[in-house]
Design an enzyme around this catalytic site. Structure first.
Site, mmCIF file in Angstrom:
data_model
loop_
_atom_site.group_PDB
_atom_site.id
_atom_site.type_symbol
_atom_site.label_atom_id
_atom_site.label_comp_id
_atom_site.label_asym_id
_atom_site.label_seq_id
_atom_site.Cartn_x
_atom_site.Cartn_y
_atom_site.Cartn_z
ATOM 1 N N GLY A 15 0.808 -1.207 0.000
ATOM 2 C CA GLY A 15 0.000 0.000 0.000
ATOM 3 C C GLY A 15 0.842 1.259 0.000
ATOM 4 O O GLY A 15 0.517 2.238 0.674
ATOM 5 N N ILE A 20 1.083 7.349 3.736
ATOM 6 C CA ILE A 20 1.987 6.828 4.762
ATOM 7 C C ILE A 20 2.916 5.773 4.193
ATOM 8 O O ILE A 20 4.123 5.770 4.462
ATOM 9 C CB ILE A 20 1.171 6.261 5.945
ATOM 10 C CG1 ILE A 20 0.472 7.394 6.703
ATOM 11 C CG2 ILE A 20 2.069 5.469 6.895
ATOM 12 C CD1 ILE A 20 -0.535 6.921 7.735
ATOM 13 N N ALA A 66 -2.784 -6.918 -2.247
ATOM 14 C CA ALA A 66 -2.050 -7.369 -1.060
ATOM 15 C C ALA A 66 -2.878 -8.262 -0.155
ATOM 16 O O ALA A 66 -2.377 -8.734 0.865
ATOM 17 C CB ALA A 66 -1.531 -6.170 -0.275
ATOM 18 N N ASN A 92 1.301 -2.316 5.356
ATOM 19 C CA ASN A 92 0.647 -1.011 5.438
ATOM 20 C C ASN A 92 -0.683 -0.972 4.686
ATOM 21 O O ASN A 92 -1.557 -0.166 5.003
ATOM 22 C CB ASN A 92 1.588 0.063 4.884
ATOM 23 C CG ASN A 92 0.914 1.418 4.780
ATOM 24 O OD1 ASN A 92 0.659 2.079 5.783
ATOM 25 N ND2 ASN A 92 0.609 1.824 3.557
ATOM 26 N N SER A 145 -4.283 1.355 14.049
ATOM 27 C CA SER A 145 -4.979 2.638 14.027
ATOM 28 C C SER A 145 -5.494 2.938 15.433
ATOM 29 O O SER A 145 -5.740 2.017 16.225
ATOM 30 C CB SER A 145 -6.169 2.577 13.060
ATOM 31 O OG SER A 145 -7.029 3.685 13.227
ATOM 32 N N TYR A 158 -13.770 -1.676 10.643
ATOM 33 C CA TYR A 158 -12.376 -1.255 10.493
ATOM 34 C C TYR A 158 -11.636 -1.322 11.828
ATOM 35 O O TYR A 158 -10.532 -1.873 11.917
ATOM 36 C CB TYR A 158 -12.352 0.164 9.940
ATOM 37 C CG TYR A 158 -10.974 0.746 9.735
ATOM 38 C CD1 TYR A 158 -10.186 0.364 8.659
ATOM 39 C CD2 TYR A 158 -10.480 1.706 10.608
ATOM 40 C CE1 TYR A 158 -8.922 0.918 8.463
ATOM 41 C CE2 TYR A 158 -9.230 2.268 10.424
ATOM 42 C CZ TYR A 158 -8.454 1.871 9.340
ATOM 43 O OH TYR A 158 -7.210 2.428 9.154
ATOM 44 N N LYS A 162 -8.215 -3.542 13.119
ATOM 45 C CA LYS A 162 -6.989 -2.925 13.621
ATOM 46 C C LYS A 162 -6.648 -3.421 15.022
ATOM 47 O O LYS A 162 -5.477 -3.656 15.342
ATOM 48 C CB LYS A 162 -7.128 -1.399 13.592
ATOM 49 C CG LYS A 162 -7.241 -0.831 12.177
ATOM 50 C CD LYS A 162 -6.040 -1.244 11.315
ATOM 51 C CE LYS A 162 -6.081 -0.640 9.936
ATOM 52 N NZ LYS A 162 -4.875 -0.937 9.140
#
Length: 255
Positions: A15, A20, A66, A92, A145, A158, A162
């Site tokens: 990514g 980032i 990925a 990432n 995150s 999400y 994380k």
């Protein structure tokens, strides 16, 4: 951290076409590592690698999904074929799909789970296998995150993934420490990227509610990542660093 801290290291960063991931790939390459940049967008991946090479880095690009296990193995094989070994993997790549829990659709959940969890899990697995074969030691890092720590509206799926990555890093301490492989996570808070800057109120909102007075930059996050995969951090494993300017200490709502 000293210059050329990563001389002789070989890294995969997923990514990494922008944001980032790109900053991580750029920083680690300019400090001496050979880097395989991945992005699902072929043009972004190619442009990122070209930029880094023009700045003096050593980088190749490989576009693809990925989350796909066969492609993950292809990334590992390509890095080894091109650079002779693999010592660092930075998972990432991730996807954020907002939605109310009560109405969240199955396809969205599967997409978030596949990339954020499955992709990270199998990148770590295939990288660890290669490092063990080399008997070289190495580092794996997952991008978490603050939503894995603090509740955010419409980000239940999400945030769940994380938080799961942080538990995965802890679990892998048991299995990978005997091979001198560290596994850590970095959890960014509000960060200025190409995507977040599309929100016209983003910077003002997060500057107001972040104790340090500004949202993070991609450089802030990359600094934490590079430390955890560097030779200075070989005794640090199973840990998480939050990079959020103190926001999660006060948790002021952005809504």
């Amino acid at each position: 951290m000293t210059a050329n801290n990563f001389t002789g290291q070989v890294a995969i960063v997923t990514g990494a076409g922008q944001g980032i991931g790109f900053e991580i790939a750029k920083q680690i390459s300019l400090q001496g590592a050979a880097v395989l940049i991945n992005d699902v967008d072929p043009q972004l991946a190619a442009n990122a690698a070209e930029t880094i090479n023009r700045l003096g880095g050593n980088c190749i690009d490989l576009a693809g999904d990925a989350a796909d296990i066969d492609f993950i193995q292809q990334m590992v094989d390509t890095a080894v074929q091109q650079f002779g070994k693999l010592t660092i993997a930075i998972a990432n790549a991730g996807i954020t799909l907002f939605g109310s829990f009560l109405d969240y659709p199955e396809p969205s959940l599967q997409s978030v789970m596949n990339l954020n969890l499955q992709g990270s899990f199998f990148l770590a697995q295939r990288t660890a296998r290669q490092i063990i074969k080399q008997k070289s030691g190495g580092s794996i890092l997952f991008m978490s995150s603050v939503t894995g720590h603090q509740a955010h509206q419409d980000l239940a799926a999400y945030g769940m993934t994380k938080a799961g990555l942080e538990m995965l890093a802890k679990s892998l301490v048991v299995e990978l420490s005997p091979y001198h492989i560290t596994v850590n996570t970095v959890a960014p808070g509000a960060t200025l990227t190409e995507r977040t800057m599309e929100d016209t109120g983003y910077q003002d909102t997060w500057s107001r509610i972040t104790p340090m007075g500004r949202p993070g930059t991609v450089q802030d996050v990359a600094n934490a990542v590079l430390f955890l995969v560097s030779p200075q951090a070989t005794q640090i494993t199973g840990q998480n660093i939050i990079v959020d300017g103190g926001w999660s200490a006060v948790s002021t709502s952005p809504y």
